[in-house]
Design a protein around this motif. Structure first.
Motif, short mmCIF file in Angstrom:
data_model
loop_
_atom_site.label_atom_id
_atom_site.label_comp_id
_atom_site.label_asym_id
_atom_site.label_seq_id
_atom_site.Cartn_x
_atom_site.Cartn_y
_atom_site.Cartn_z
N MET A 8 0.88 -12.36 0.82
CA MET A 8 0.87 -11.17 1.65
C MET A 8 2.02 -10.25 1.28
SD MET A 8 -0.11 -12.80 5.37
CE MET A 8 0.09 -11.23 6.15
N GLY A 9 3.14 -10.78 0.95
CA GLY A 9 4.27 -9.95 0.53
C GLY A 9 3.97 -9.22 -0.77
N PHE A 10 3.26 -9.89 -1.63
CA PHE A 10 2.91 -9.26 -2.91
C PHE A 10 1.99 -8.07 -2.69
CE2 PHE A 10 2.06 -8.81 -7.28
CZ PHE A 10 0.69 -8.59 -7.41
N LEU A 11 1.03 -8.24 -1.81
CA LEU A 11 0.10 -7.15 -1.54
C LEU A 11 0.80 -5.96 -0.91
CD1 LEU A 11 -3.03 -9.08 -0.15
CD2 LEU A 11 -2.76 -8.00 -2.39
N PHE A 12 1.74 -6.19 0.04
CA PHE A 12 2.46 -5.12 0.68
C PHE A 12 3.30 -4.36 -0.33
CE2 PHE A 12 6.36 -3.57 2.67
CZ PHE A 12 5.84 -2.72 3.64
N PHE A 13 3.94 -5.08 -1.19
CA PHE A 13 4.79 -4.44 -2.20
C PHE A 13 3.93 -3.61 -3.15
CE2 PHE A 13 8.33 -3.78 -4.89
CZ PHE A 13 7.86 -3.86 -6.19
N ASN A 14 2.83 -4.18 -3.52
CA ASN A 14 1.97 -3.49 -4.47
C ASN A 14 1.41 -2.20 -3.86
OD1 ASN A 14 0.51 -3.42 -7.03
ND2 ASN A 14 -1.34 -3.64 -5.73
N THR A 15 1.05 -2.29 -2.59
CA THR A 15 0.50 -1.10 -1.94
C THR A 15 1.54 -0.02 -1.82
OG1 THR A 15 -1.06 -2.43 -0.69
CG2 THR A 15 -0.58 -0.22 0.16
N PHE A 16 2.70 -0.33 -1.41
CA PHE A 16 3.76 0.65 -1.23
C PHE A 16 4.20 1.25 -2.55
CE2 PHE A 16 8.21 1.82 -0.91
CZ PHE A 16 8.17 2.69 0.15
N SER A 17 4.29 0.40 -3.58
CA SER A 17 4.78 0.88 -4.86
C SER A 17 3.77 1.78 -5.55
CB SER A 17 5.14 -0.31 -5.77
OG SER A 17 3.97 -1.08 -6.04
N CYS A 18 2.46 1.55 -5.29
CA CYS A 18 1.42 2.38 -5.91
C CYS A 18 1.16 3.66 -5.12
CB CYS A 18 0.12 1.60 -6.03
SG CYS A 18 0.21 0.26 -7.24
N GLY A 19 1.71 3.82 -3.95
CA GLY A 19 1.57 5.07 -3.20
C GLY A 19 0.29 5.20 -2.48
N HIS A 20 -0.41 4.17 -2.05
CA HIS A 20 -1.67 4.23 -1.30
C HIS A 20 -1.42 3.83 0.13
CE1 HIS A 20 -4.41 4.95 -4.69
NE2 HIS A 20 -3.59 4.14 -5.37
N PRO A 21 -1.38 4.81 1.05
CA PRO A 21 -1.20 4.44 2.44
C PRO A 21 -2.38 3.61 2.91
CG PRO A 21 -0.82 6.79 2.10
CD PRO A 21 -1.40 6.27 0.84
N GLU A 22 -2.19 2.95 3.95
CA GLU A 22 -3.25 2.10 4.47
C GLU A 22 -4.37 2.95 5.07
OE1 GLU A 22 -1.64 -0.54 7.29
OE2 GLU A 22 -0.35 -1.60 5.85
N ARG A 91 0.87 11.37 1.46
CA ARG A 91 2.07 11.31 2.29
C ARG A 91 3.29 11.25 1.38
NH1 ARG A 91 1.45 6.44 5.11
NH2 ARG A 91 0.33 7.52 6.77
N LEU A 92 4.31 11.96 1.80
CA LEU A 92 5.55 11.94 1.03
C LEU A 92 6.43 10.80 1.57
CD1 LEU A 92 6.42 15.75 0.74
CD2 LEU A 92 5.44 14.24 -1.00
N GLY A 93 6.85 9.93 0.66
CA GLY A 93 7.70 8.81 1.03
C GLY A 93 9.16 9.13 0.76
N LYS A 94 9.97 8.05 0.63
CA LYS A 94 11.38 8.21 0.33
C LYS A 94 11.56 8.89 -1.00
CE LYS A 94 12.87 4.19 3.02
NZ LYS A 94 13.58 2.89 2.99
N GLY A 95 12.41 9.82 -1.02
CA GLY A 95 12.67 10.55 -2.27
C GLY A 95 11.54 11.48 -2.62
N ASN A 96 10.80 11.86 -1.56
CA ASN A 96 9.65 12.75 -1.76
C ASN A 96 8.66 12.21 -2.79
OD1 ASN A 96 10.50 14.67 0.12
ND2 ASN A 96 11.82 15.66 -1.38
N VAL A 97 8.55 10.95 -2.84
CA VAL A 97 7.55 10.34 -3.73
C VAL A 97 6.23 10.29 -2.98
CG1 VAL A 97 6.91 8.28 -5.02
CG2 VAL A 97 9.30 9.00 -4.91
N PRO A 98 5.16 10.93 -3.51
CA PRO A 98 3.89 10.96 -2.79
C PRO A 98 3.15 9.63 -2.89
CG PRO A 98 3.63 12.09 -4.88
CD PRO A 98 5.11 11.71 -4.78
N SER A 99 2.50 9.36 -1.84
CA SER A 99 1.60 8.20 -1.85
C SER A 99 0.22 8.71 -1.38
CB SER A 99 2.12 7.09 -0.95
OG SER A 99 2.21 7.53 0.39
N TYR A 100 -0.84 8.20 -1.95
CA TYR A 100 -2.21 8.71 -1.74
C TYR A 100 -3.11 7.65 -1.13
CZ TYR A 100 -0.66 12.31 -5.02
OH TYR A 100 0.04 13.31 -5.64
#
Length: 492
Positions: A8-22, A91-100
């Motif tokens: 589950m931790g791997f999936l959360f990290f992967n989702t956040f790092s790839c910029g895909h909101p839930e 959505r713009l994340g930390k450092g204005n990094v967009p996530s889609y």
């Protein structure tokens, strides 16, 4: 348990790092067809959206990557153009990094173009017949410069894929009606459907009708024939002619409804329209006999009131104005045709049955369906040969000779009688004395007779010195006889 937590931790990290909101992204339109001059609203929905902006994309095909056409903070977008659309949230994340978020489903919006569309016929026929080929067209007013793709449907059922031709050829059936069309500019824009075309299709194939004008024409004239099919719109006509002795031939240069013909014959026609040709039923055959208006009369030679049986007579059918035409003539006696000749003359030997009223009627040799009128009647009277006729041939001349002989004898006899009377008178007068009174009355009687011219007196003149008692001398002796007429006397 520890293994599951690591996954589950791997999936959360992967989702956040790839910029895909839930959450799941979906796109919907308030209408699938954009009306002419109207608009359509697209709504992009994301599960657990939070604070999102929306990117809007337009695609050329289902499989193609979309080109971003707009970015809004609102999840709704109003459009006035057809196309294939999708969306996603950002959505713009930390450092204005967009996530889609993920891309939404694709939605097709069909734009209706504001052109007037009409289904047309290539004719204005009031009625179509089963099996007849007709051409219909899709007319788009104002869209002449657009390369349209045309679509057709019948009775609300889409029939064929589009074509670049605005015309369609159909073979009419009894149920043929309800065709409508529209023009498509591209995959996402088209005109409205036209009104359905209403066709009246008849199962009764029409029949042509052939009529003829006046058949009384002069030699060298013509007669008008007319072929018609009702309703009459759109028909051309084919003409055919035959005779009793020839096969039917088509008059190839004749397609009009009315034609002028100079020959009689058996004619028919039928109507045709469109290609491939559709034919009406053939007309009834019409026997055209052209009757020439030239005056016709019969002459005869010899022109005797009575013709004796055994004699020859020649009848001639005279046609005024037809001297250079070759004729075949029918001869009628007492209204019955008794002979057909290849000339205008007919010579025959008269018999007792030849008496009657004769007429003639002639046809041109090259056209037996053209004829003159019947001539006026000429009457032939046949006289039978008498049984006493040979006797009369002998008795007539003999009687004439006898009559001449009798006349001659009568003349001779009368001359002899006058001579005897004269000599008797001479002897009576010489036997009486001229001085005797009783003889005066007799002399006066003779003189009176002479004055009335009732007798002629021949006087004998004697030589001077004669006494009157001598014997009368013969004429050869020098006697002179003088015919004394009463008008030669005059008073002393």
């Amino acid at each position: 348990m520890q293994h599951n937590l690591l996954w589950m931790g791997f999936l959360f990290f992967n989702t956040f790092s790839c910029g895909h909101p839930e959450g799941k992204t979906s796109l919907a339109a308030d209408r699938a067809v954009l009306p002419a001059g109207g608009s359509v609203t697209l709504t992009c929905t994301v599960d657990n959206p939070g604070h999102l902006d929306f990117h809007w994309y337009r695609h050329d095909f289902e499989s193609s990557a979309g080109q971003m056409m707009n970015r809004t903070a609102d999840k709704s977008l109003v459009l006035s153009k057809g196309g294939l659309y999708s969306c996603r949230g950002v959505r713009l994340g930390k450092g204005n990094v967009p996530s889609y978020t993920s891309y939404s489903n694709k939605v097709t919006v069909q734009e209706t173009l504001s052109f007037s569309v009409t289904v047309t016929l290539d004719h204005d026929w009031a009625r179509i017949y089963v099996g007849e080929t007709v051409t219909i067209g899709c007319e788009i007013k104002g869209g002449e410069q657009i390369n349209w793709t045309y679509e057709w449907k019948k009775n609300h059922t889409f029939e064929k894929p589009g074509s670049s031709s605005g015309h369609r050829i159909i073979k009419a059936k009894q149920s043929d009606s309800g065709d409508s069309c529209r023009g498509r500019r591209d995959r996402f824009s088209s005109t409205e459907w036209s009104d359905a075309l209403s066709l009246t299709v008849s199962t009764n194939n029409p029949k042509a009708n052939l009529t003829a004008g006046s058949t009384t024409i002069p030699v060298g004239g013509n007669v008008t024939l007319r072929c018609s099919v009702k309703p009459s719109a759109g028909w051309k006509y084919r003409w055919f002619r035959r005779t009793e002795n020839t096969h039917e031939v088509q008059l190839t240069d004749k397609e009009n409804r009315d034609i002028n013909v100079t020959q009689g014959g058996i004619y028919r026609c039928h109507g045709t329209r469109e290609k491939p040709s559709f034919y009406s039923r053939s007309s009834n055959e019409k026997n055209i006999k052209i009757m020439f208006s030239n005056q016709v009369f019969v002459t005869r030679q010899p022109n005797w009131p009575h013709i004796i049986s055994g004699e020859s007579i020649t009848l001639t059918c005279e046609i005024q104005g037809g001297q250079t035409t070759e004729w075949t003539c029918d001869w009628m006696r007492n209204e019955s045709i008794i002979l057909r000749t290849d000339s205008k003359r007919w010579t025959f030997i008269v018999s007792e049955s030849s008496s009657g009223d004769y007429k003639c009627r002639c046809r041109r040799r090259d056209d037996l369906f053209s004829s003159t009128r019947r001539s006026e009647t000429i009457t032939v009277v046949s006289s039978p040969v008498s049984s006493s006729f040979p006797v009369m041939l002998i008795v007539g001349p003999v009687s004439g000779i006898i009559l001449i002989v009798l006349l001659l004898l009568l003349c001779l006899c009368r001359r002899s009688k006058d001579l005897c009377c004269f000599r008797l008178f001479q002897s009576e007068s010489s036997s009486q004395s001229p001085a005797t009174n009783p003889g005066e009355n007799q002399i006066e009687s003779h003189y009176s007779s002479l004055l009335h011219g009732t007798m002629s007196v021949y006087e004998t003149i004697h030589n001077r010195g004669a006494t009157g008692n001598e014997r009368p001398r013969d004429s050869e002796d020098g006697s002179v006889y003088v015919n004394v007429r009463p008008d030669n006397y005059s008073s002393a």
